[in-house]
Design an enzyme around this catalytic site. Structure first.
Site, short mmCIF file in Angstrom:
data_model
loop_
_atom_site.label_atom_id
_atom_site.label_comp_id
_atom_site.label_asym_id
_atom_site.label_seq_id
_atom_site.Cartn_x
_atom_site.Cartn_y
_atom_site.Cartn_z
N LYS A 1 0.87 -1.19 0.00
CA LYS A 1 0.00 0.00 0.00
C LYS A 1 0.91 1.24 0.00
O LYS A 1 1.47 1.61 1.02
CB LYS A 1 -0.89 -0.02 1.25
CG LYS A 1 -1.56 1.31 1.60
CD LYS A 1 -2.52 1.81 0.54
CE LYS A 1 -3.24 3.07 1.01
NZ LYS A 1 -2.33 4.25 1.15
N GLY B 1 -5.19 1.59 4.38
CA GLY B 1 -4.00 1.05 5.02
C GLY B 1 -4.29 0.52 6.41
O GLY B 1 -3.71 -0.48 6.85
N GLU C 1 9.82 1.82 10.69
CA GLU C 1 10.94 2.71 10.43
C GLU C 1 10.35 4.11 10.40
O GLU C 1 9.61 4.46 9.48
CB GLU C 1 11.62 2.34 9.10
CG GLU C 1 13.02 2.93 8.96
CD GLU C 1 13.01 4.37 8.52
OE1 GLU C 1 13.26 5.25 9.38
OE2 GLU C 1 12.75 4.62 7.34
N CYS D 1 14.15 10.82 6.53
CA CYS D 1 14.13 10.60 7.97
C CYS D 1 15.52 10.58 8.58
O CYS D 1 15.68 10.91 9.77
CB CYS D 1 13.39 9.30 8.29
SG CYS D 1 14.04 7.87 7.40
N GLU E 1 10.74 16.64 14.08
CA GLU E 1 11.12 16.41 12.69
C GLU E 1 10.36 17.39 11.80
O GLU E 1 9.13 17.44 11.81
CB GLU E 1 10.79 14.97 12.30
CG GLU E 1 11.28 14.59 10.92
CD GLU E 1 11.05 13.12 10.61
OE1 GLU E 1 11.97 12.47 10.11
OE2 GLU E 1 9.93 12.63 10.88
#
Length: 488
Positions: free
Chosen positions: A183, A221, A259, A293, A392
């Protein structure tokens, strides 16, 4: 560049199909803001069919028992991807806004090459391990370990490095003997649907072994993560979404690989070559507009050389080439969407409100009126606890901090809920290595070394994730261990 290759259909049960409800959603170029085409907008019934096909292929075929056949299919897929590399390159540039120069590395060529490493691993891997004979309770027993595939794997991938991450999940999962439902992110559907088409048309993959389901809705998802027929979910994306995926998988106690995000630090020690440190920082924060990332988004300079290093960084970035991602001279293109651009600009405003000094950039470049661009931005005098040093940003924004020696640099680096990557720069490899060993991250560079490769495990500590991707460790994420004891 070649024309952008579009594939509106999904791959379910070995067939290329539209969405069952006939729905589509647009695929938009973030550099031009123009529609590239449309992709199938899957329904819950489509996801149900894909999971059912993957389950049937795992339970009802010899796929899981034949590593040589799996390796052959992966090499066929690798050859197909290499054959169509130029069309794929154009598509990745168009839908992800990725600079074309990066497609000759991590965005396409390197991960395609890495499929060969995974195929080789499937053939040479020690699927059984002999533990020898023991006599528990006086019963003479020959014990051995057998490694078996997990089963049906749901792979949920992001938009920033779509082909690299699709292959980092699909390749090892298939090599290990699993079947997969992929997906992809709605921002980059074609990179996945083209992968599905090549698998269907140019490999011997049995129907249902690989399925690709595209949708504009994140709840599709969610269905993949919750379904009891799915044995494992492999997810790459934000930490916030990772928590949702983990909760969704908890209902059936399925294996979950995550991750997630990062806020990685580049530590320049007091004997560092500042030109080298600053060059690495500038390259990192502008590569794909900071949309990665593991990108180093905190530059931690020695206080005694802080202004020198800051000035060097600003001057380096002031003339940095960026813009049209089809131009091979640009390593920085647009952000993926207007929503992401506003998010990045909001972080910059928060940084200034909390006391940071704007040393460069901070706005929308006047020479790029079309496309979701943000100027390369340097925020100076950032406190280690400030929002821009902790959160982030996923944009071309670097926070510059000061440290008072090696211990303080390590403390600043570890002052984060993340622990994905990092770099240490020093005139002494030994000193840099000693500092690197104390930084709590899954990957780290010493004086510019590169960890990236199909054979190198990648992942993070703390809220940067659970498990490792790539390498033998990443391959083994997709395996179960069975201990067998036979009398005699």
């Amino acid at each position: 560049m070649p024309e952008v290759e579009c594939e509106e259909r999904m791959l379910i049960g070995g067939r290329l199909v539209p969405a069952s409800g006939g729905g589509t959603f647009p695929d938009v170029n973030p550099a031009t803001e123009e529609r590239i085409g449309v992709a199938a907008d899957a329904t819950a019934a489509d996801m149900d069919a894909a999971i059912g096909a993957a389950r049937a292929a795992f339970d009802g075929t010899d796929w899981a028992a034949d590593p040589a056949f799996r390796a052959r299919c992966l090499r066929q897929l690798q050859q197909a991807l290499a054959k169509h590399a130029e069309e794929l390159r154009a598509t990745i540039v168009a839908e992800a806004g990725a600079p074309v120069a990066l497609t000759h590395g991590a965005q396409l060529d390197i991960p395609v090459e890495g499929l060969g490493w995974v195929a080789d691993l499937a053939e040479r891997y020690a699927w059984t391990t002999d533990l020898g004979v023991a006599e528990p309770y006086g019963i003479r027993s020959h014990r051995y370990l057998r490694r078996e595939p997990v089963g049906v794997v749901g792979a949920i991938t992001p938009w920033n490095f779509p082909m690299q991450i699709n292959l980092a999940k699909v390749g090892p999962a298939l090599a290990a003997g699993n079947t997969v439902v992929l997906k992809p992110a709605p921002d980059t559907p074609y990179t996945a649907t083209l992968l599905g088409r090549l698998a269907a048309e140019e490999t011997d993959l049995p129907p249902g072994v690989l399925n690709v389901v595209t949708s504009s809705r994140h709840e599709i998802g969610q269905l993949l993560a919750e379904d009891e027929r799915v044995d494992m979910v492999s997810f790459t994306g934000s930490t916030a979404t990772g928590r949702t995926v983990m909760r969704a998988g908890a209902g059936t106690i399925k294996k979950v690989f995550l991750e997630l995000g990062g806020k990685s630090a580049l530590l320049a020690l007091d004997d560092a070559d500042l030109k080298k440190a600053v060059g690495n920082a500038a390259f990192q924060i502008t590569t794909h507009a900071g949309q990665g990332c593991a990108i180093l988004t905190r530059l931690v300079l020695p206080r005694s050389r802080y202004e020198e290093g800051l000035e060097m960084l600003v001057e380096t970035l002031r003339g940095w080439p960026y813009g049209d991602p089809t131009d091979p001279g640009n390593l920085m293109g647009p952000l993926i969407s207007e929503r992401q651009r506003e998010r990045v600009r909001g972080h910059i405003a928060t940084g200034l409100r909390e006391g940071a000094r704007l040393a460069l950039g901070g706005g929308v470049p006047a020479h790029l009126p079309t496309g979701h661009y943000v100027e390369p931005t340097v925020l100076a005098d950032v406190h280690p606890d400030a929002t821009v040093a902790q959160e982030e940003i996923f944009g071309p924004v670097i926070a510059v901090l000061a440290h008072d020696g090696d211990d303080d640099a390590v403390r600043i680096a570890n002052n984060s809920r993340y622990g994905l990557s990092g770099m240490v720069v020093s005139a002494s490899d030994e000193r840099a290595r000693a500092v690197a060993h104390r930084v709590r991250t899954g990957t780290i560079s010493v004086n510019g070394g590169l960890f990236y490769g199909a054979d190198a495990p990648f992942g993070g500590y703390r809220q940067s994730g659970v498990g490792r991707e790539s390498g033998v460790a990443g391959f083994e994420e997709y395996l179960e261990i069975k201990t067998i004891a036979e009398t005699g």
